[in-house]
Design a protein around this motif. Structure first.
Motif, PDB file in Angstrom:
ATOM      1  N   PHE A  11       0.852  -1.193   0.000  1.00  0.00           N
ATOM      2  CA  PHE A  11       0.000   0.000   0.000  1.00  0.00           C
ATOM      3  C   PHE A  11       0.884   1.237   0.000  1.00  0.00           C
ATOM      4  O   PHE A  11       1.944   1.248   0.615  1.00  0.00           O
ATOM      5  CB  PHE A  11      -0.883   0.024   1.260  1.00  0.00           C
ATOM      6  N   PHE A 155      -8.351  -0.618  -3.542  1.00  0.00           N
ATOM      7  CA  PHE A 155      -8.664  -0.998  -2.162  1.00  0.00           C
ATOM      8  C   PHE A 155      -7.865  -0.096  -1.230  1.00  0.00           C
ATOM      9  O   PHE A 155      -6.662   0.095  -1.401  1.00  0.00           O
ATOM     10  CB  PHE A 155      -8.306  -2.469  -1.917  1.00  0.00           C
ATOM     11  N   VAL A 157      -6.952   1.421   2.850  1.00  0.00           N
ATOM     12  CA  VAL A 157      -6.909   1.108   4.285  1.00  0.00           C
ATOM     13  C   VAL A 157      -6.485   2.350   5.065  1.00  0.00           C
ATOM     14  O   VAL A 157      -5.951   3.301   4.504  1.00  0.00           O
ATOM     15  CB  VAL A 157      -5.917  -0.041   4.616  1.00  0.00           C
ATOM     16  N   ASP A 162     -10.052  -1.188   7.171  1.00  0.00           N
ATOM     17  CA  ASP A 162      -9.137  -2.297   7.477  1.00  0.00           C
ATOM     18  C   ASP A 162      -8.877  -3.196   6.275  1.00  0.00           C
ATOM     19  O   ASP A 162      -9.639  -3.231   5.311  1.00  0.00           O
ATOM     20  CB  ASP A 162      -9.721  -3.171   8.590  1.00  0.00           C
ATOM     21  N   TYR A 163      -7.778  -3.923   6.382  1.00  0.00           N
ATOM     22  CA  TYR A 163      -7.544  -5.087   5.542  1.00  0.00           C
ATOM     23  C   TYR A 163      -7.235  -6.239   6.486  1.00  0.00           C
ATOM     24  O   TYR A 163      -6.274  -6.158   7.258  1.00  0.00           O
ATOM     25  CB  TYR A 163      -6.378  -4.857   4.568  1.00  0.00           C
ATOM     26  N   ASN A 164      -8.078  -7.263   6.477  1.00  0.00           N
ATOM     27  CA  ASN A 164      -7.939  -8.367   7.430  1.00  0.00           C
ATOM     28  C   ASN A 164      -7.834  -7.868   8.874  1.00  0.00           C
ATOM     29  O   ASN A 164      -7.041  -8.373   9.661  1.00  0.00           O
ATOM     30  CB  ASN A 164      -6.700  -9.217   7.102  1.00  0.00           C
ATOM     31  N   CYS A 167      -4.796  -2.082  10.320  1.00  0.00           N
ATOM     32  CA  CYS A 167      -4.626  -0.718   9.778  1.00  0.00           C
ATOM     33  C   CYS A 167      -5.715   0.285  10.114  1.00  0.00           C
ATOM     34  O   CYS A 167      -5.640   1.440   9.689  1.00  0.00           O
ATOM     35  CB  CYS A 167      -4.464  -0.712   8.258  1.00  0.00           C
ATOM     36  N   LYS A 175      -3.509   3.295  -0.363  1.00  0.00           N
ATOM     37  CA  LYS A 175      -4.176   2.476  -1.384  1.00  0.00           C
ATOM     38  C   LYS A 175      -3.274   1.321  -1.801  1.00  0.00           C
ATOM     39  O   LYS A 175      -2.036   1.436  -1.811  1.00  0.00           O
ATOM     40  CB  LYS A 175      -4.572   3.312  -2.592  1.00  0.00           C
ATOM     41  N   ASN A 176      -3.938   0.245  -2.183  1.00  0.00           N
ATOM     42  CA  ASN A 176      -3.217  -0.940  -2.626  1.00  0.00           C
ATOM     43  C   ASN A 176      -2.541  -0.669  -3.969  1.00  0.00           C
ATOM     44  O   ASN A 176      -3.144  -0.089  -4.864  1.00  0.00           O
ATOM     45  CB  ASN A 176      -4.213  -2.110  -2.732  1.00  0.00           C
TER      46      ASN A 176
END
Ligand SMILES: O=P(O)(O)OC[C@H]1O[C@H](OP(=O)(O)OP(=O)(O)O)[C@H](O)[C@@H]1O
Ligand code: HPA
Length: 183
Positions: A11, A155, A157, A162-164, A167, A175-176
């Motif tokens: 990210f 995507f 965060v 969140d991601y999983n 964050c 951003k991813n």
């Protein structure tokens, strides 16, 4: 810190907290003008909204109330797509509602939230979202009145997102990016 890695995804910094605060200040002014003397109820959709709600409410300068809800699938039925709104905790009948979301992506969550609130005989529903992905929307809405930033399909965060589960605590939004961009 410009780049972060979570579970092998890269990210990069996207919207920093200074930009977020500036945008929220303007959103707060807009809402305060429109809702003076209406005593609105801000309904935050957990978990993602918690940081946005905290900063937004400091920029709203009219009498109002604050509540939080959570969307949950009904348990023990085959209708997993039906969502129930947990935690309203107050009488919303006849009230002017402002739903507070961190992000509108497909719009599925928002559609469920609006449908659930409409059953409570509220006077009106407006939506205030920090982020929206117009290209990902799968529903039509006529009440998304306040949007902080329109973004592409990436995507994101941070700042509550969140991601999983990770964050949410970051003050900035990332951003991813493809792995090669961060090499
Ligand atoms: O427009 P959509 O495609 O429905 O996506 C947006 C929703 O997804 C995230 O919530 P999530 O259900 O992941 O729960 P969380 O807030 O606890 O992260 C986010 O906070 C929004 O509520
Ligand atoms: O881009 C996103 N990031 C985090 N959570 C989300 N929920 C929907 N879209 C997103």
């Amino acid at each position: 810190m410009k780049h972060i890695q979570i579970d092998n995804l890269d990210f990069e910094l996207f919207i920093d907290y200074e930009q977020i605060k500036k945008r929220i200040r303007l959103m707060g002014i807009d809402i305060s003008v429109k809702y003076a003397d209406k005593n609105p109820v801000f309904v935050g959709v957990l978990n993602g909204c918690f940081m946005f709600m905290a900063d937004l409410m400091k920029q709203v300068h009219v009498p109002c109330e604050v509540s939080f809800v959570k969307l949950s699938s009904y348990q023990g039925t085959q209708q997993d797509h039906i969502k129930e709104l947990l935690g309203v905790g107050m009488d919303l009948s006849g009230r002017e509602i402002i739903i507070v979301e961190d992000i509108i992506d497909s719009g599925n969550s928002l559609q469920h939230t609006i449908a659930a609130l409409e059953k409570l005989n509220v006077a009106s529903i407006a939506v205030c979202a920090l982020l929206m992905k117009p290209d990902c929307l799968q529903h039509e809405f006529d009440n998304i009145t306040y949007v902080g930033f329109e973004i592409d399909r990436e995507f994101v965060v941070g700042y509550g997102l969140d991601y999983n589960g990770q964050c949410r605590n970051l003050p900035d939004i990332y951003k991813n990016v493809a792995h090669s961009e961060t090499a």
